[in-house]
Design a protein around this motif. Structure first.
Motif: not given
Length: 421
Positions: A289-290, A293-294, A297, A308, A410, A413-414, A417
């Motif tokens: 997941d990290d 997400n990177e 981005k 989003d 999840s 984390n969202r 972000s």
């Protein structure tokens, strides 16, 4: 009044946030008020005007309200309200690629004139018998563009005209590998208002071309990228999703895709990474997941659209009882994630006159729910999960697997972000 059981509480950098899963409201609060709600303390010190604002966003609710009934109500409205019809049509099970992870049996097949006629009549009866506001025509396969002129174009034109006559919004989409798109087909797509596309890339060019290739083209990546650009440049109000299938082998390189498209069209493309399904039930990919997400981005910084926030409470499209998947042979299903050679999961068939002839599976769908059980209804993550949102798995008696921890992780984390943007 009481705090909603569907609140999510997040402490971040000495700031305090509450997210409500029903309204999708995300607000920052004082530390004191944050813990009043989190610890379910009395709300007596809040004035009435503040209470109304908090109630509107469902951070608080009436003390005697059983909030799970809100979810049940929304879900049943979505299933039975019948203001939106969706028809997914599969002209063929054939495909010009043989991707290793595909669950379909790509037998030689083509929808014939009788089935084409019955689909048009079926659409006409759905429109006549229901007070629709929207009709979604969706294309799937196999590869639907193999029979664009023979099947897709005539069906699309007839249904589009039926919707125009009844003043019904006509929404038109396709899931395709994108390889067979041509300037001539794009002209016809514009004529039938086909503007929503999901096209898949299997990682960066290096990995994609190992999965999607033909005897005559070992670089299908370039062709598909060029065709996506063609659609973005030619179709007004294009709704383009590029799905990136990733695996433990290719996930580190998917951001290479960001440089494949011209900068002037990147804002028309939404990027959606998806883990190839064969890996979902295996051991977790470390820090998956990290890393994703990177990568997301980076796509966003490069000018692409990234989703989003969270989808509203609705569940799977399958739950709409005016949603049908029509196979090339006229057999009807509810879900596209099937091997369509297996008639075990069919919900019925179309007659030549366009009548839907249901079987017992159809009534099982009509009367079943994925989350109407004591465990799911008591869960504080119900709005974000809906029991897994897959009636299909329940009806096929697949073992239930609660993903509560994964969903919560999840979700947080969202939210982080979004907070840290």
């Amino acid at each position: 009044m009481k705090a909603s059981k569907y609140n999510i509480y997040i402490e971040n950098s000495n700031k305090y946030y509450i997210y409500n899963q029903i309204t999708q409201a995300l607000n920052e609060f004082s530390k004191d008020f944050f813990f009043v709600l989190k610890d379910s303390l009395p709300l007596s010190d809040i004035d009435e005007s503040e209470k109304e604002l908090l109630k509107d966003k469902n951070f608080i609710c009436d003390k005697d309200l059983q909030e799970e009934n809100i979810i049940l109500c929304k879900n049943r409205m979505q299933r039975y309200e019948n203001r939106l019809a969706r028809m997914t049509v599969m002209p063929t099970l054939e495909c010009n690629f043989k991707c290793w992870y595909c669950y379909e049996s790509h037998i030689k097949s083509q929808m014939d004139e009788k089935v084409i006629k019955s689909i048009i009549l079926f659409a006409k009866k759905i429109i006549a018998q229901n007070k629709l506001s929207h009709f979604i025509l969706d294309w799937f396969g196999g590869e639907p563009l193999l029979y664009f002129n023979e099947v897709m174009y005539p069906i699309s034109k007839e249904i589009m005209n039926l919707c125009k006559q009844e003043n019904i919004s006509f929404l038109h989409s396709i899931t395709t590998n994108g390889y067979l798109i041509t300037p001539d087909s794009v002209k016809l797509m514009k004529e039938i208002n086909l503007n929503k596309f999901q096209i898949t890339l299997d990682g960066s060019a290096k990995f994609h071309n190992k999965t999607r290739f033909s005897d005559t083209d070992k670089n299908t990546y370039s062709t598909i990228v060029r065709n996506i650009e063609l659609l973005c440049n030619e179709i007004k109000d294009v709704d383009m999703t590029v799905r990136i299938n990733y695996t433990p082998q290719n996930m580190h390189t998917i951001d290479d895709i960001a440089l494949s498209f011209n900068e002037n069209i990147r804002n028309k493309i939404e990027i959606t990474p998806q883990l190839v399904w064969q890996y979902k039930n295996k051991e977790k990919i470390n820090k998956k997941d990290d890393l994703i997400n990177e990568k997301l981005k980076y796509f966003k910084e490069s000018g692409y659209k990234i989703k989003d926030g969270f989808a509203p409470v609705r569940g799977c499209y399958v739950e709409n009882m005016l949603q049908f998947v029509v196979n090339y042979d006229g057999a009807l299903y509810k879900c596209t994630a099937r091997d369509f050679n297996n008639k075990q999961y069919s919900i019925g068939k179309l007659s030549e006159d366009g009548d839907f002839i249901p079987n017992s599976n159809y009534y099982r769908y009509f009367t079943s729910s994925d989350f109407e059980n004591p465990t799911c209804l008591a869960c504080n993550l119900l709005p974000s999960c809906l029991g897994g949102s897959c009636i299909q798995k329940k009806l096929e008696q697949e073992p239930f697997s609660c993903m509560k921890d994964d969903i919560y992780s999840s979700l947080v984390n969202r939210l982080l972000s979004i907070i840290n943007k």
